[in-house]
Design a protein around this motif. Structure first.
Motif, PDB file in Angstrom:
ATOM      1  N   SER A 822       0.891  -1.044   0.182  1.00  0.00           N
ATOM      2  CA  SER A 822      -0.230   0.316   0.043  1.00  0.00           C
ATOM      3  C   SER A 822       0.686   1.412   0.065  1.00  0.00           C
ATOM      4  N   ASP A 823       0.693   2.114  -0.501  1.00  0.00           N
ATOM      5  CA  ASP A 823       0.909   3.209  -0.710  1.00  0.00           C
ATOM      6  C   ASP A 823       0.792   4.260   0.712  1.00  0.00           C
ATOM      7  N   GLU A 824       0.424   3.990   1.172  1.00  0.00           N
ATOM      8  CA  GLU A 824       0.132   4.297   3.029  1.00  0.00           C
ATOM      9  C   GLU A 824       1.775   4.337   3.548  1.00  0.00           C
ATOM     10  N   MET A 825       2.808   3.522   2.908  1.00  0.00           N
ATOM     11  CA  MET A 825       4.169   3.688   3.868  1.00  0.00           C
ATOM     12  C   MET A 825       4.421   5.224   2.893  1.00  0.00           C
ATOM     13  N   ARG A 826       5.550   5.576   3.660  1.00  0.00           N
ATOM     14  CA  ARG A 826       6.502   6.179   2.963  1.00  0.00           C
ATOM     15  C   ARG A 826       7.721   5.407   1.717  1.00  0.00           C
ATOM     16  N   PRO A 827       8.057   5.817   0.849  1.00  0.00           N
ATOM     17  CA  PRO A 827       8.311   4.426  -0.315  1.00  0.00           C
ATOM     18  C   PRO A 827      10.216   4.651   1.030  1.00  0.00           C
ATOM     19  N   GLY A 828      10.788   3.257   0.267  1.00  0.00           N
ATOM     20  CA  GLY A 828      12.161   2.892   1.431  1.00  0.00           C
ATOM     21  C   GLY A 828      12.134   2.617   2.752  1.00  0.00           C
ATOM     22  N   VAL A 829      10.693   2.693   3.393  1.00  0.00           N
ATOM     23  CA  VAL A 829      10.259   2.245   4.849  1.00  0.00           C
ATOM     24  C   VAL A 829       9.171   0.978   4.745  1.00  0.00           C
ATOM     25  N   ALA A 830       9.388   0.049   5.380  1.00  0.00           N
ATOM     26  CA  ALA A 830       8.157  -1.186   6.056  1.00  0.00           C
ATOM     27  C   ALA A 830       7.868  -0.722   7.779  1.00  0.00           C
ATOM     28  N   LYS A 831       6.508  -1.530   7.398  1.00  0.00           N
ATOM     29  CA  LYS A 831       6.637  -1.095   8.663  1.00  0.00           C
ATOM     30  C   LYS A 831       5.917  -2.359   9.792  1.00  0.00           C
ATOM     31  N   ALA A 832       6.390  -3.379  10.367  1.00  0.00           N
ATOM     32  CA  ALA A 832       6.222  -4.180  10.238  1.00  0.00           C
ATOM     33  C   ALA A 832       5.370  -4.459  11.549  1.00  0.00           C
ATOM     34  N   ALA A 833       4.432  -5.108  12.217  1.00  0.00           N
ATOM     35  CA  ALA A 833       3.848  -5.686  13.478  1.00  0.00           C
ATOM     36  C   ALA A 833       4.343  -5.256  14.682  1.00  0.00           C
ATOM     37  N   PHE A 834       4.530  -5.105  15.671  1.00  0.00           N
ATOM     38  CA  PHE A 834       5.164  -4.153  16.902  1.00  0.00           C
ATOM     39  C   PHE A 834       4.946  -5.788  17.492  1.00  0.00           C
ATOM     40  N   ASN A 835       6.202  -6.856  18.408  1.00  0.00           N
ATOM     41  CA  ASN A 835       6.011  -7.609  19.470  1.00  0.00           C
ATOM     42  C   ASN A 835       4.676  -8.689  19.252  1.00  0.00           C
ATOM     43  N   TYR A 836       4.855  -9.033  17.879  1.00  0.00           N
ATOM     44  CA  TYR A 836       3.454 -10.030  17.522  1.00  0.00           C
ATOM     45  C   TYR A 836       4.022 -11.643  18.137  1.00  0.00           C
ATOM     46  N   PRO A 837       3.576 -12.147  18.736  1.00  0.00           N
ATOM     47  CA  PRO A 837       3.793 -13.543  18.873  1.00  0.00           C
ATOM     48  C   PRO A 837       4.209 -13.873  17.282  1.00  0.00           C
ATOM     49  N   GLY A 838       5.031 -14.809  17.706  1.00  0.00           N
ATOM     50  CA  GLY A 838       6.158 -15.515  16.916  1.00  0.00           C
ATOM     51  C   GLY A 838       6.574 -15.831  15.535  1.00  0.00           C
ATOM     52  N   SER A 839       7.134 -14.038  15.618  1.00  0.00           N
ATOM     53  CA  SER A 839       7.452 -12.896  14.358  1.00  0.00           C
ATOM     54  C   SER A 839       7.763 -11.855  14.402  1.00  0.00           C
ATOM     55  N   MET A 840       9.417 -12.167  15.200  1.00  0.00           N
ATOM     56  CA  MET A 840      10.597 -11.130  16.608  1.00  0.00           C
ATOM     57  C   MET A 840      10.769 -10.048  15.280  1.00  0.00           C
ATOM     58  N   ALA A 841       9.729  -9.484  14.890  1.00  0.00           N
ATOM     59  CA  ALA A 841      10.280  -8.290  14.440  1.00  0.00           C
ATOM     60  C   ALA A 841      11.435  -7.771  15.047  1.00  0.00           C
ATOM     61  N   ASN A 842      11.752  -7.303  15.731  1.00  0.00           N
ATOM     62  CA  ASN A 842      13.173  -6.341  16.402  1.00  0.00           C
ATOM     63  C   ASN A 842      13.865  -7.538  16.083  1.00  0.00           C
ATOM     64  N   SER A 843      13.936  -8.638  15.801  1.00  0.00           N
ATOM     65  CA  SER A 843      14.782  -9.165  15.448  1.00  0.00           C
ATOM     66  C   SER A 843      16.322  -8.844  13.990  1.00  0.00           C
ATOM     67  N   VAL A 844      15.246  -7.361  13.641  1.00  0.00           N
ATOM     68  CA  VAL A 844      16.776  -6.525  12.840  1.00  0.00           C
ATOM     69  C   VAL A 844      16.674  -5.495  13.437  1.00  0.00           C
ATOM     70  N   CYS A 845      16.387  -5.288  14.296  1.00  0.00           N
ATOM     71  CA  CYS A 845      17.132  -3.787  15.101  1.00  0.00           C
ATOM     72  C   CYS A 845      18.120  -4.212  15.749  1.00  0.00           C
ATOM     73  N   HIS A 846      19.261  -2.593  15.687  1.00  0.00           N
ATOM     74  CA  HIS A 846      20.011  -3.512  16.566  1.00  0.00           C
ATOM     75  C   HIS A 846      20.563  -2.510  18.233  1.00  0.00           C
ATOM     76  N   ALA A 847      20.817  -4.003  18.692  1.00  0.00           N
ATOM     77  CA  ALA A 847      20.609  -3.724  19.947  1.00  0.00           C
ATOM     78  C   ALA A 847      21.931  -3.039  20.889  1.00  0.00           C
ATOM     79  N   VAL A 848      21.903  -1.993  20.189  1.00  0.00           N
ATOM     80  CA  VAL A 848      23.082  -0.375  21.100  1.00  0.00           C
ATOM     81  C   VAL A 848      21.549   0.305  21.246  1.00  0.00           C
ATOM     82  N   PRO A 849      22.521   0.790  22.332  1.00  0.00           N
ATOM     83  CA  PRO A 849      21.471   1.742  23.069  1.00  0.00           C
ATOM     84  C   PRO A 849      21.637   3.120  23.023  1.00  0.00           C
ATOM     85  N   ASP A 850      20.962   4.242  23.399  1.00  0.00           N
ATOM     86  CA  ASP A 850      21.238   5.272  23.067  1.00  0.00           C
ATOM     87  C   ASP A 850      22.829   5.794  23.994  1.00  0.00           C
TER      88      ASP A 850
END
Length: 889
Positions: A822-850
């Motif tokens: 859907s074109d509701e997202m800006r190009p170059g950005v996808a949005k995954a469901a946050f914290n949904y069981p069985g799908s660890m979308a945060n696995s592609v995020c970096h565990a480096v804190p501010d």
């Protein structure tokens, strides 16, 4: 409680005239709408005539009240089956006037335990993993074993080897008990709330500016002229705040500016009503704020009178800071010249900051320059008659879960320039996620943390990293998913598995001595004992890894209290029985603590803790000690007094005026300067001024290029040569948190039976991805911070320096979801469901804190998209609509 199966009915019965009526609030989002619970025994029901039902209404009727099937259930009360109808309070005058509610609140009745519904898998009895299988056990045995191994670990390895990670949002009774155990019982620094790797402020930049994150009232969002909404759509996540107060309120004609890469339903409403959508590149909000500030300054649109009265000048900033140890994080961050500023210095900073230049900001943010210009005019340009727009600034996770410190600090400065922060309709505040149920018992052992800010100043310990580095021997988690909610999720889960179920030392008997010896051998070999408390099975935390699983009693099963986003305190009444031997978390804490030999944990009922915690609330914004003292004067319990206030409750902090309890509508408001305060409310500057030593706000400067941000950002940006895009995450209106309740509600489970990912057509086409396809998001370079870095110089905790010193390693991450193209997202950005069981979308995020605030950057994942095949929902019209989100009638 005996297990009783009661079939749901094919129609909704009406409550009879003598049905009991109890008050509560919605258990889900921060708004906490007001609800009434109608309870009566199974075997009889009300009739259609007005004198035959509890509503006093002739049925059928086209008016309120109207009861849907999702608002009725059958459960147990005092061991007998009862009907329950749970509907929004049509008499409510606050929060959700006239009974407005969300789809989440409209299904509250489905939370009630009924073994004839999907809630049948509630955790009912304590369990211990024997031979890899969770085996029922007694509360006595599990708490004995927990105390046995904890005493051994504390004596042999010290308090740094005993950790806890729990919700921070639950109810005062539970969070106070947790805080008392961690801070004053065990005395460990190894503690973090559910949504952070360490005990840190959510919006640290607001704190440093002197702005409380929940200073506003709902009326402020209703009365503003312009709402600047940073990283949030209040419709999707705080529905009634949007539909009741923002679409309506005192000024229903307000304009809304949405800063988010996703054009959701709320965004669509804003656009169609004169608002603006700024589909920003993730992580670049600071550059937008700087550009807006420069346009305002260059045109002289700032609220100079407000700035002169309410923003610290250089002398005021330095006043009182010349001597002694600076014992708070915000003082370290704001008084050493790096971020601190005053109005004169801030103007000079903006004039010389490259990212504040309009064209450069447009390049960084990916936004059209003309839209940035228009946004500046909307929030700050005076009208022809000289009056200024009343602009309020709301931020949420899209803001502070990307570039945490700089985004929140720069937004605070932008809001202050516009005269916002402490007056009706002109506020700076979080929208909020969870309700405000955190209550500290005081104390704390943060000073035992081995981590330090530059200059060797104390820094809260990163619990996730501490666990992954093998330093924890006993871990107790309460009411969370842990792995999928954190970053580099699969790496964290795998490491915990190594220390628990993959360790060779596994129990084979429920014999207490055997359990202790096996767990002793495990921890001595570098392993860990894991205890988890929850209401449902949580995969894989308690279904696969936990050694001991404790069943919790929750909403509706115990009398509890907490506040919402406008600090409104109410009683969440007990109205039904908890299943089996499920107990409230405060009870489990008390049983364990007493077996550890700690004093002061022998509570008998939840009110005991509510009244004990009141004394510790006195110096904070959630202060309710006045209510408890008034209850005692009247010969009542604190819970009884709060129950009398019904769904209206009272806004904290509470004070006495002419012998009456009075709440506080908003913080920092000078009209709160009441003079001498009666009762037990402390006189704090943040009541009528900002939360700084002078009562004036701190203006903060946030250069785009600095050693806390820019090198990390360059390292984690999607790599075009690999075909990567940003993979961020977010929520949808119909699902709360991990969907722990919603997946057990038939209607909502059909709406979102699988995790989804929204992809722009331009990003889907090269991979042949269509709506309904199964898609993998994959990142081959996920950065993970290791060790316990100590900062001496400012640059020591920068990403590049951590990399040089061996404190950054790389791993991989992936997840699978159903595509919605859907074109509701800006190009170059996808949005995954946050914290949904069985799908660890945060696995592609970096565990480096501010490195400044210690918070994770949850929104800054990246990866390539791969089509796996078609899902079961691609051509299925019965479940999971794949239609675009921005729909308006």
């Amino acid at each position: 409680m005996n297990e009783t199966v009661v079939n749901n009915r094919d129609y909704v019965p009406l409550p009879p005239p003598d049905a009991e009526i109890l008050t509560t609030a919605c258990s889900y989002c921060i708004v906490a709408c007001s609800y009434k619970v109608y309870r009566w025994p199974v075997g009889r029901e009300g009739g259609q005539a007005a004198d035959q039902n509890a509503f006093g209404v002739e049925f059928p009727t086209f008016g309120a009240p109207w009861v849907a099937r999702s608002q009725h259930n059958i459960g147990m009360h005092e061991g007998r089956p009862h009907h329950f109808v749970i509907i929004a309070d049509a008499d409510a005058e606050v929060v959700n006037p006239n009974g407005n509610y969300s789809v989440r609140g409209g299904t509250l009745a489905q939370k009630i335990y009924n073994p004839d519904t999907p809630t049948r898998d509630r955790l009912k009895y304590p369990q211990i993993r024997i031979g890899g299988i969770l085996t029922p056990a007694s509360w006595d045995l599990v708490t004995d074993v927990m105390a046995d191994i904890s005493q051994y670990i504390l004596s042999e390895y010290g308090e740094h080897a005993w950790g806890m990670k729990t919700y921070s949002y639950e109810y005062f009774e539970n969070t106070y008990a947790i805080s008392k155990l961690v801070n004053r019982g065990v005395g460990t620094p190894v503690y973090a709330p559910h949504d952070k790797p360490q005990a840190a402020e959510d919006a640290a930049g607001l704190d440093d500016a002197g702005i409380n994150s929940f200073a506003a009232s709902y009326e402020d969002w209703g009365s503003c002229d312009v709402a600047f909404l940073s990283g949030v759509d209040p419709y999707e996540t705080k529905t009634v705040l949007f539909t009741e107060w923002m679409m309506g309120g005192a000024n229903p004609g307000k304009q809304m500016i949405f800063v988010t890469p996703h054009r959701t339903m709320g965004v669509e409403y804003g656009i169609r009503n004169g608002g603006l959508w700024l589909p920003i590149i993730p992580g670049t909000d600071t550059a937008l704020h700087l550009a807006l500030a420069k346009i305002i300054i260059d045109n002289g649109w700032q609220d100079q009178e407000f700035i002169d009265n309410w923003v610290n000048n250089r002398w005021e900033i330095e006043l009182g800071y010349g001597r002694g140890t600076r014992n708070t994080r915000w003082q370290w961050r704001t008084t050493w010249g790096r971020w601190q500023s005053d109005w004169e210095d801030f103007q000079e900073f903006i004039a010389n900051e490259p990212a504040a230049e309009l064209q450069e900001a447009a390049r960084i943010t990916g936004l059209p320059a003309e839209d940035i210009q228009r946004a500046a005019e909307m929030i700050a340009r005076p009208r022809e008659d000289g009056t200024r727009p009343k602009t309020s600034f709301m931020l949420e996770k899209g803001n502070y879960w990307s570039n945490n410190y700089m985004n929140t600090a720069s937004l605070a400065s932008l809001g202050l320039m516009c005269g916002a922060g402490n007056r009706p309709g002109q506020v700076i505040s979080r929208g909020g996620g969870h309700q405000r149920g955190g209550m500290s018992a005081g104390g704390g052992r943060g000073w035992l943390s081995p981590e330090k800010h530059p200059g060797r100043r104390k820094k809260a310990l990163n619990v996730d990293r501490w666990v992954m580095d093998g330093n924890v021997r006993f871990m107790w988690t309460i009411g969370l998913t842990w792995f999928p909610a954190m970053l580099a999720s699969q790496e964290l889960a795998s490491r915990v598995a190594d220390m628990t179920v993959r360790n060779p030392n596994q129990p084979r008997s429920v014999d207490r001595d055997h359990l202790f010896e096996v767990f002793k051998e495990r921890v001595d070999s570098g392993g860990m004992v894991l205890v988890d408390s929850d209401i449902y099975p949580v995969d894989p935390l308690n279904t696969q890894y936990a050694d001991i699983v404790l069943p919790a009693a929750g909403w509706g099963e115990v009398d509890f209290a907490r506040c919402n986003a406008e600090r409104r305190l109410r009683l969440y009444a007990k109205f039904n029985d908890a299943p089996g031997e499920a107990k409230p978390d405060w009870w489990a804490i008390g049983q364990f603590a007493q077996k550890m030999g700690y004093e002061g944990f022998g509570w008998e009922e939840s009110n005991d803790i509510f009244e004990e915690a009141a004394r510790f609330s006195r110096t904070g914004v959630l202060s309710y000690n006045v209510l408890v003292r008034e209850a005692q004067r009247e010969g009542k319990t604190g819970h009884e007094k709060l129950r009398e206030l019904g769904t209206t409750g009272i806004q904290t902090p509470i004070r006495m005026v002419d012998g009456q309890m009075v709440g506080t509508q908003r913080l920092h408001d000078p009209s709160n300067d009441w003079g001498e305060i009666e009762g037990d409310t402390f006189d704090r500057k943040w009541l009528y001024a900002f939360g700084t030593h002078t009562g004036k706000a701190n203006m903060l400067k946030t250069p785009w290029t600095n050693d806390s941000w820019s090198d990390f950002y360059e390292a984690i940006k999607p790599r075009a040569e690999k075909g990567e895009i940003w993979i961020t995450n977010g929520r949808v209106n119909e699902t709360w948190q991990s969907g722990f309740d919603d997946l057990r509600k038939p209607y909502l489970a059909k709406r979102w039976p699988w995790p989804h990912i929204v992809i722009h057509p331009d990003d889907a086409a090269p991979h042949g991805i269509e709506s309904g396809d199964l898609v993998e998001g994959y990142n081959d370079t996920v950065y993970v911070q290791t060790g316990e870095p100590v900062g001496v110089l400012d640059g020591d905790l920068s990403f590049s320096r951590l990399m040089e010193n061996g404190h950054i390693r790389t791993t991989e991450g992936q997840f699978v979801a159903v595509a919605i193209v859907s074109d509701e997202m800006r190009p170059g950005v996808a949005k995954a469901a946050f914290n949904y069981p069985g799908s660890m979308a945060n696995s592609v995020c970096h565990a480096v804190p501010d490195p400044v605030s210690g918070n994770y950057r949850y929104k800054l994942g990246r990866g390539v998209l791969r089509r796996i095949g078609e899902s079961a929902y691609k051509d299925n019209f019965l479940e999971m609509s794949l239609k675009p989100r921005p729909i308006m009638s």
